[in-house]
Design a protein around this motif. Sequence first.
Motif, PDB file in Angstrom:
ATOM      1  N   ALA A  23       2.065 -13.839   0.743  1.00  0.00           N
ATOM      2  CA  ALA A  23       1.825 -12.606   1.473  1.00  0.00           C
ATOM      3  C   ALA A  23       2.000 -12.944   2.938  1.00  0.00           C
ATOM      4  O   ALA A  23       1.239 -13.881   3.304  1.00  0.00           O
ATOM      5  CB  ALA A  23       0.220 -12.213   1.074  1.00  0.00           C
ATOM      6  N   ASN A  72       9.657  -8.392  -1.382  1.00  0.00           N
ATOM      7  CA  ASN A  72       9.340  -6.953  -1.370  1.00  0.00           C
ATOM      8  C   ASN A  72       8.824  -6.495   0.159  1.00  0.00           C
ATOM      9  O   ASN A  72       7.740  -6.780   0.628  1.00  0.00           O
ATOM     10  CB  ASN A  72       8.289  -6.661  -2.229  1.00  0.00           C
ATOM     11  CG  ASN A  72       7.726  -5.154  -2.447  1.00  0.00           C
ATOM     12  OD1 ASN A  72       7.722  -4.441  -1.471  1.00  0.00           O
ATOM     13  ND2 ASN A  72       7.432  -4.900  -3.556  1.00  0.00           N
ATOM     14  N   LYS A  75       5.830  -4.378   0.826  1.00  0.00           N
ATOM     15  CA  LYS A  75       4.466  -5.277   0.641  1.00  0.00           C
ATOM     16  C   LYS A  75       4.434  -6.557   1.598  1.00  0.00           C
ATOM     17  O   LYS A  75       3.398  -7.268   1.520  1.00  0.00           O
ATOM     18  CB  LYS A  75       4.152  -5.463  -0.708  1.00  0.00           C
ATOM     19  CG  LYS A  75       4.021  -4.386  -1.672  1.00  0.00           C
ATOM     20  CD  LYS A  75       3.734  -4.670  -3.178  1.00  0.00           C
ATOM     21  CE  LYS A  75       3.358  -3.477  -4.002  1.00  0.00           C
ATOM     22  NZ  LYS A  75       3.363  -3.784  -5.521  1.00  0.00           N
TER      23      LYS A  75
END
Length: 117
Positions: A23, A72, A75
């Motif tokens: 992330a 992605n 995200k």
Amino acid sequence: QVQLVESGGGLVQPGGSLRLSCAASGSIFGINTMGWYRQAPGKERELVARITNGGSTNYADSVKGRFTISKNNAKNMVYLQMNSLKPEDTAVYYCNAEVSKTRTAYWGQGTQVTVSS
């Protein structure tokens, strides 16, 4: 600044699969390339796979056909799907982000992947 947080490591038997996630947060608009590196005990850190903003990918010869990198954008996530894992894949895996404009590389804290029976 860019912050990277990896997840998804663990212990898996030879031949098994794992998916690592990364992330990204912070100044992500400047990122040009994201990738996964790994470092085994006593060895140097090495590139595993990399993906550009345009979606181009490249892989280490040792993982071609077994690992797949993807992202992605909505995200702010990058993934590494690892199949047919081998004991020699055992390492700490690090997420990496590169900002060409500032020639800066950012690293996550790493996640341990252990392939053992």
